[in-house]
Design a protein around this motif. Structure first.
Motif, PDB file in Angstrom:
ATOM      1  N   THR A  27       0.852  -1.183   0.000  1.00 34.26           N
ATOM      2  CA  THR A  27       0.000   0.000   0.000  1.00 34.26           C
ATOM      3  C   THR A  27       0.891   1.238   0.000  1.00 34.26           C
ATOM      4  N   ASP A  28       0.267   2.410   0.000  1.00 33.28           N
ATOM      5  CA  ASP A  28       1.049   3.645   0.094  1.00 33.28           C
ATOM      6  C   ASP A  28       1.401   3.965   1.548  1.00 33.28           C
ATOM      7  N   GLN A  29       1.095   3.046   2.450  1.00 35.36           N
ATOM      8  CA  GLN A  29       1.414   3.219   3.866  1.00 35.36           C
ATOM      9  C   GLN A  29       2.700   2.470   4.230  1.00 35.36           C
ATOM     10  N   CYS A  30       3.774   2.786   3.525  1.00 36.60           N
ATOM     11  CA  CYS A  30       5.086   2.197   3.775  1.00 36.60           C
ATOM     12  C   CYS A  30       6.061   3.340   4.031  1.00 36.60           C
ATOM     13  N   TRP A  31       6.920   3.191   5.031  1.00 38.57           N
ATOM     14  CA  TRP A  31       7.857   4.263   5.324  1.00 38.57           C
ATOM     15  C   TRP A  31       9.049   3.756   6.116  1.00 38.57           C
ATOM     16  N   THR A  32      10.087   4.585   6.138  1.00 36.43           N
ATOM     17  CA  THR A  32      11.212   4.397   7.043  1.00 36.43           C
ATOM     18  C   THR A  32      11.275   5.626   7.931  1.00 36.43           C
ATOM     19  N   GLY A  33      11.856   5.461   9.099  1.00 40.88           N
ATOM     20  CA  GLY A  33      11.947   6.594   9.994  1.00 40.88           C
ATOM     21  C   GLY A  33      12.895   6.310  11.142  1.00 40.88           C
ATOM     22  N   ASP A  34      12.991   7.287  12.015  1.00 45.27           N
ATOM     23  CA  ASP A  34      13.684   7.100  13.279  1.00 45.27           C
ATOM     24  C   ASP A  34      12.723   7.583  14.348  1.00 45.27           C
ATOM     25  N   GLY A  35      12.381   6.698  15.242  1.00 46.00           N
ATOM     26  CA  GLY A  35      11.391   6.983  16.266  1.00 46.00           C
ATOM     27  C   GLY A  35      12.030   7.000  17.631  1.00 46.00           C
ATOM     28  N   GLU A  36      11.233   7.265  18.633  1.00 44.30           N
ATOM     29  CA  GLU A  36      11.741   7.335  20.000  1.00 44.30           C
ATOM     30  C   GLU A  36      11.302   6.125  20.799  1.00 44.30           C
ATOM     31  N   THR A  37      12.184   5.662  21.664  1.00 41.14           N
ATOM     32  CA  THR A  37      11.800   4.715  22.699  1.00 41.14           C
ATOM     33  C   THR A  37      11.616   5.533  23.954  1.00 41.14           C
ATOM     34  N   ARG A  38      10.581   5.361  24.644  1.00 37.79           N
ATOM     35  CA  ARG A  38      10.341   6.028  25.924  1.00 37.79           C
ATOM     36  C   ARG A  38      10.760   7.500  25.948  1.00 37.79           C
ATOM     37  N   GLY A  39      10.857   8.125  24.787  1.00 38.76           N
ATOM     38  CA  GLY A  39      11.144   9.544  24.724  1.00 38.76           C
ATOM     39  C   GLY A  39      12.582   9.942  24.934  1.00 38.76           C
ATOM     40  N   THR A  40      13.511   8.993  25.011  1.00 39.66           N
ATOM     41  CA  THR A  40      14.898   9.329  25.289  1.00 39.66           C
ATOM     42  C   THR A  40      15.792   9.113  24.079  1.00 39.66           C
ATOM     43  N   TYR A  41      15.849   7.891  23.579  1.00 38.31           N
ATOM     44  CA  TYR A  41      16.735   7.563  22.475  1.00 38.31           C
ATOM     45  C   TYR A  41      15.937   7.141  21.253  1.00 38.31           C
ATOM     46  N   CYS A  42      16.455   7.469  20.100  1.00 36.79           N
ATOM     47  CA  CYS A  42      15.793   7.107  18.858  1.00 36.79           C
ATOM     48  C   CYS A  42      16.209   5.708  18.416  1.00 36.79           C
ATOM     49  N   TYR A  43      15.428   5.148  17.542  1.00 37.05           N
ATOM     50  CA  TYR A  43      15.763   3.907  16.876  1.00 37.05           C
ATOM     51  C   TYR A  43      15.337   4.020  15.425  1.00 37.05           C
ATOM     52  N   LEU A  44      15.890   3.196  14.582  1.00 40.51           N
ATOM     53  CA  LEU A  44      15.525   3.182  13.168  1.00 40.51           C
ATOM     54  C   LEU A  44      14.378   2.206  12.978  1.00 40.51           C
ATOM     55  N   ASP A  45      13.451   2.537  12.092  1.00 45.86           N
ATOM     56  CA  ASP A  45      12.362   1.614  11.832  1.00 45.86           C
ATOM     57  C   ASP A  45      11.873   1.738  10.401  1.00 45.86           C
ATOM     58  N   ALA A  46      11.110   0.751  10.017  1.00 45.21           N
ATOM     59  CA  ALA A  46      10.451   0.740   8.713  1.00 45.21           C
ATOM     60  C   ALA A  46       9.157  -0.026   8.864  1.00 45.21           C
ATOM     61  N   VAL A  47       8.146   0.422   8.153  1.00 45.28           N
ATOM     62  CA  VAL A  47       6.863  -0.267   8.123  1.00 45.28           C
ATOM     63  C   VAL A  47       6.489  -0.486   6.670  1.00 45.28           C
ATOM     64  N   ILE A  48       6.190  -1.739   6.350  1.00 41.39           N
ATOM     65  CA  ILE A  48       5.716  -2.110   5.011  1.00 41.39           C
ATOM     66  C   ILE A  48       4.310  -2.650   5.209  1.00 41.39           C
ATOM     67  N   THR A  49       3.336  -1.999   4.605  1.00 40.53           N
ATOM     68  CA  THR A  49       1.949  -2.429   4.739  1.00 40.53           C
ATOM     69  C   THR A  49       1.545  -3.173   3.476  1.00 40.53           C
ATOM     70  N   LEU A  50       1.143  -4.429   3.667  1.00 44.94           N
ATOM     71  CA  LEU A  50       0.710  -5.277   2.559  1.00 44.94           C
ATOM     72  C   LEU A  50      -0.805  -5.403   2.556  1.00 44.94           C
ATOM     73  N   ASP A  51      -1.349  -5.627   1.370  1.00 46.94           N
ATOM     74  CA  ASP A  51      -2.780  -5.879   1.197  1.00 46.94           C
ATOM     75  C   ASP A  51      -2.955  -7.264   0.569  1.00 46.94           C
ATOM     76  N   PRO A  52      -2.635  -8.333   1.330  1.00 46.66           N
ATOM     77  CA  PRO A  52      -2.648  -9.669   0.744  1.00 46.66           C
ATOM     78  C   PRO A  52      -4.024 -10.156   0.316  1.00 46.66           C
ATOM     79  N   SER A  53      -5.093  -9.598   0.888  1.00 48.21           N
ATOM     80  CA  SER A  53      -6.445 -10.035   0.530  1.00 48.21           C
ATOM     81  C   SER A  53      -7.065  -9.181  -0.562  1.00 48.21           C
TER      82      SER A  53
END
Length: 179
Positions: A27-53
């Motif tokens: 879907t168009d809901q796919c991204w990479t980013g850097d988010g926060e854990t508990r508001g202190t340190y960031c982490y890298l992440d990615a979300v890939i949204t599939l529409d298998p049905s």
């Protein structure tokens, strides 16, 4: 992906390309980013949204009529944690893959570990995604710490460029730890 380059963008792009080439609908809901854990340190992440049905965007009556296994979509989640807050219950340093079913309200089920390497080859991510879609790999839940119902071991191998993306993520993590 994000507007600014992140160290894991080439890896996630390669995974998305493999999924798309195999006919899985992203879907168009796919991204990479850097988010926060508990508001202190960031982490890298990615979300890939599939529409298998093939049911995303349909109204509720059509979704129910389709009896879709994944009526609201499937998330593939990649995270790279600094490990700085591991003593506070956050994940250890390094990458991991998870999956979760999307709910109709936009939230998702409890994320489940995907049984692949943190820098799994795009082919391994594809194989694991197909096993999740086909329900060979079952979702975990809060009470079992997100462990999948799966006894087939680790799927596939590491990406041939894992060392490069790992070095980039480590450099990012080291800089994050200095802030």
């Amino acid at each position: 992906m994000t507007e600014r380059a992140l160290p894991h963008d080439p890896y996630i792009t390669a995974v998305c390309d493999a999924l798309t080439a195999a006919g899985l609908k992203l879907t168009d809901q796919c991204w990479t980013g850097d988010g926060e854990t508990r508001g202190t340190y960031c982490y890298l992440d990615a979300v890939i949204t599939l529409d298998p049905s093939g049911t995303l965007g349909l109204d509720a009556e059509d979704v129910l009529g389709a009896k879709a296994e994944w009526p609201h979509g499937l998330l593939l989640i990649w995270e790279w944690h600094t490990g700085i807050e591991a003593d506070q219950g956050e994940p250890a340093r390094g990458p991991q893959w998870l999956f979760a079913e999307l709910k109709g309200d936009g939230s998702n089920e409890y994320p489940t570990d995907l049984p692949i390497e943190g820098y799994a080859s795009p082919a391994a991510v594809l194989e694991a995604a197909r096993k999740v879609i086909g329900q060979e790999i079952g979702a975990g839940h809060f009470h079992n710490s997100g462990q999948p119902t799966w006894d087939g071991g680790t799927i596939g191998d590491s990406w041939d460029q894992a060392d490069t993306v790992n070095a980039a993520c480590e450099a990012w993590g080291n800089a994050e730890g200095e802030e």
